[in-house]
Design a protein around this motif. Structure first.
Motif, short mmCIF file in Angstrom:
data_model
loop_
_atom_site.label_atom_id
_atom_site.label_comp_id
_atom_site.label_asym_id
_atom_site.label_seq_id
_atom_site.Cartn_x
_atom_site.Cartn_y
_atom_site.Cartn_z
N ALA A 172 -8.16 -0.87 -16.47
CA ALA A 172 -6.95 -1.05 -15.67
C ALA A 172 -7.04 -2.32 -14.84
CB ALA A 172 -6.73 0.16 -14.77
N LEU A 173 -8.20 -2.59 -14.25
CA LEU A 173 -8.38 -3.83 -13.49
C LEU A 173 -8.20 -5.05 -14.38
CD1 LEU A 173 -11.46 -2.85 -11.28
CD2 LEU A 173 -9.07 -2.98 -10.58
N GLU A 174 -8.71 -4.97 -15.60
CA GLU A 174 -8.56 -6.09 -16.53
C GLU A 174 -7.09 -6.32 -16.89
OE1 GLU A 174 -11.05 -4.79 -19.68
OE2 GLU A 174 -12.92 -5.39 -18.68
N HIS A 211 1.72 0.88 -13.06
CA HIS A 211 3.14 1.09 -13.32
C HIS A 211 4.04 0.38 -12.31
CE1 HIS A 211 2.24 5.01 -15.73
NE2 HIS A 211 2.05 3.91 -16.43
N ARG A 212 3.55 0.15 -11.09
CA ARG A 212 4.41 -0.46 -10.06
C ARG A 212 4.10 -1.93 -9.81
NH1 ARG A 212 2.61 -0.13 -4.51
NH2 ARG A 212 0.48 0.64 -4.30
N LEU A 213 3.22 -2.51 -10.58
CA LEU A 213 2.81 -3.89 -10.34
C LEU A 213 4.00 -4.85 -10.37
CD1 LEU A 213 0.38 -5.86 -9.95
CD2 LEU A 213 0.35 -6.09 -12.44
N ASP A 214 4.86 -4.72 -11.37
CA ASP A 214 5.98 -5.67 -11.47
C ASP A 214 6.92 -5.54 -10.28
OD1 ASP A 214 4.97 -6.58 -13.85
OD2 ASP A 214 6.40 -5.50 -15.12
N ARG A 215 7.32 -4.31 -9.95
CA ARG A 215 8.31 -4.12 -8.89
C ARG A 215 7.74 -4.41 -7.51
NH1 ARG A 215 9.02 1.17 -9.22
NH2 ARG A 215 7.54 1.55 -7.52
N ASP A 216 6.53 -3.92 -7.23
CA ASP A 216 6.01 -3.97 -5.87
C ASP A 216 5.19 -5.22 -5.57
OD1 ASP A 216 7.17 -1.54 -5.52
OD2 ASP A 216 5.32 -0.37 -5.43
N GLY A 241 0.82 -1.21 0.00
CA GLY A 241 0.00 0.00 0.00
C GLY A 241 0.85 1.25 0.00
N ILE A 242 0.38 2.28 -0.70
CA ILE A 242 1.02 3.60 -0.70
C ILE A 242 -0.07 4.64 -0.55
CG2 ILE A 242 2.30 5.32 -2.02
CD1 ILE A 242 3.86 3.15 -3.35
N SER A 243 0.05 5.51 0.44
CA SER A 243 -0.95 6.53 0.68
C SER A 243 -1.10 7.43 -0.55
CB SER A 243 -0.56 7.38 1.89
OG SER A 243 -1.52 8.35 2.16
N GLY A 244 -2.36 7.63 -0.97
CA GLY A 244 -2.64 8.47 -2.13
C GLY A 244 -2.56 7.76 -3.46
N ASN A 245 -2.25 6.48 -3.46
CA ASN A 245 -2.01 5.77 -4.71
C ASN A 245 -3.28 5.65 -5.55
OD1 ASN A 245 -0.91 2.62 -5.92
ND2 ASN A 245 0.18 4.53 -6.19
N MET A 246 -3.08 5.55 -6.87
CA MET A 246 -4.18 5.42 -7.82
C MET A 246 -3.96 4.22 -8.74
SD MET A 246 -4.94 9.32 -9.06
CE MET A 246 -4.98 10.70 -7.92
N LEU A 247 -5.03 3.78 -9.35
CA LEU A 247 -4.94 2.76 -10.39
C LEU A 247 -4.24 3.31 -11.63
CD1 LEU A 247 -8.47 1.06 -10.48
CD2 LEU A 247 -6.28 -0.13 -10.22
N LEU A 248 -4.64 4.53 -12.03
CA LEU A 248 -4.31 5.02 -13.37
C LEU A 248 -3.18 6.03 -13.42
CD1 LEU A 248 -7.98 5.53 -14.59
CD2 LEU A 248 -6.40 3.76 -15.37
N ASP A 259 0.12 8.35 -11.94
CA ASP A 259 1.21 8.49 -11.01
C ASP A 259 1.00 9.73 -10.14
OD1 ASP A 259 2.36 6.31 -12.22
OD2 ASP A 259 3.76 7.47 -13.42
N GLY A 260 1.56 9.72 -8.96
CA GLY A 260 1.43 10.85 -8.05
C GLY A 260 2.02 10.46 -6.72
N SER A 261 1.18 9.98 -5.81
CA SER A 261 1.68 9.41 -4.56
C SER A 261 2.13 7.99 -4.87
CB SER A 261 0.58 9.41 -3.50
OG SER A 261 0.27 10.72 -3.12
N GLY A 262 3.37 7.88 -5.25
CA GLY A 262 3.87 6.62 -5.79
C GLY A 262 3.43 6.46 -7.23
#
Length: 372
Positions: A274-276, A236-241, A219-226, A228-231
């Motif tokens: 994005a969910l798909e 974009h971060r699915l592979d790394r995180d 989890g990252i505070s402020g994070n979005m599906l679509l 970038d901003g708070s993380g």
């Protein structure tokens, strides 16, 4: 005679997603306090320089049992190595894994990871909101167990990205991918009452003895599906995180409230697309995906009828599309039955968006462990 392969899998037992922390400072030791989930042997840490523009040199690094404040349990503080060396230089955008640390590490252990940053400049990488007090000292103080040199406190985890152990045969883990609700923003600091923490307790106590025992909080505070901003965005971060973690069987996704309250609000179709995409990528990695419905937030300043319409449409899709391996109806669990656009008062921290400690427990209890 060849040695039989070790049947114990490497499984993530703790994680915190990386983000930008601001200006890096050299010649500091950070004593980072974390709680693991599943127990095992041969502990390893992963250090990240994901957002650094310059190399960072870290080491020595020690791991011990966290005691009161910045103190480490006497006789427990032991050094880690990196390809046999006491320190490691991580290039911009890179990561480094320590060598295994021998010995047994129990489930739900409070660990102190002390890392000395000897050379750093530019942007530091770490997890912004830890919800856990850690400590900072000038110079190399990693080997000591006393709290004396650690005169500064911090609520962020620096560079420490993940911890793995070799667990019992058949053990796997779940990664919880989300925003501030998953990050535990309104839970009580220093008590490990984020909903993934409560989930870890349930998994370890599960009388059915399922294989999923480890929990990694992405989890990252402020994070979005679509966006970038708070993380970086979940896409974009699915592979790394998420997909990079060891021993993962299932991903639980709770994202979307920050998208719906953004200005302008994205379309429901862009969010479901994005969910798909996430479902396809998680499936291609051989993992299961459980998706949670977006919780109500009427009363939060950014609530609007347009945002609510998008939330309802996305939730209807999550419940009925059949795209995911499992659905967790967090909305149904958390909403007030007399006013379904609002959080139930007993679960509301007071801002009408974030759950309090009781709400965090309720979120974890809403998860069907068998679905993981």
């Amino acid at each position: 005679m060849p040695t039989a392969p070790d049947p114990r899998p490497t499984v993530v037992t703790w994680a915190a997603s990386a983000d930008r922390l601001g200006e890096a400072v050299a010649d500091r030791t950070h004593r980072l306090v974390v709680r693991t989930s599943v127990g095992g042997r041969d502990l390893r840490v992963r250090l990240s320089n994901a957002f650094g523009e310059r190399p960072v040199t870290i080491g020595p690094v020690y791991v011990g049992t966290a005691a009161a404040g910045a103190e480490v349990g006497a006789g427990t503080n032991r050094p880690l190595t990196f390809d046999g060396a006491p320190s490691v230089t991580i290039p911009p955008g890179g990561a480094a894994h320590s060598d295994p640390l021998s010995g047994r590490f129990p489930a739900r252990a409070d660990l102190a990871v002390s890392l000395y940053v000897s050379d750093a400049a530019g942007t530091a990488t770490g997890h912004v909101r830890a919800g856990q007090t850690s400590y900072v000292a000038k110079g190399d103080q990693a080997a000591g167990h006393g709290p004396g040199p650690y005169i500064e406190q911090t609520q962020s985890w620096l560079h420490l990205d993940a911890i793995t152990v070799r667990a019992e045969p058949g053990t796997t883990a779940v990664v919880t991918l989300g925003d501030s609700i998953t990050d535990g923003s309104a839970s009580t600091d220093d008590t490990n009452r984020r909903w993934p923490d409560f989930l870890a307790r349930r998994l370890l106590a599960d009388p059915a003895g399922g294989s999923v025992r480890g929990v990694a909080n992405a989890g990252i505070s402020g994070n979005m599906l679509l966006a970038d901003g708070s993380g970086e965005s979940a896409l974009h971060r699915l592979d790394r995180d998420v997909l990079s973690h060891a021993g993962v069987r299932t991903v639980v996704l709770l994202e979307g409230v920050n998208d719906t309250k953004a200005d302008p609000t994205p379309s429901a179709r862009s969010m479901t697309a994005a969910l798909e995409e996430i479902a396809a990528r998680v499936g291609a990695a051989g993992l299961r995906l459980a998706v949670g419905t977006i919780m109500p937030f009427h009363g939060w300043p950014a609530w609007s009828e347009a945002a609510e319409a998008v939330r309802q449409e996305v939730n209807a899709y999550i419940r009925t599309a059949g795209t995911f391996d499992a659905v967790i109806d967090f909305d149904r669990t958390m909403r007030d039955p007399r006013d379904p656009l609002r959080l139930l008062a007993e679960f509301d921290c007071g801002d009408h968006l974030h759950p309090n400690d009781a709400g965090m427990r309720a979120l974890a209890e809403a998860v069907d462990l068998g679905a993981l």
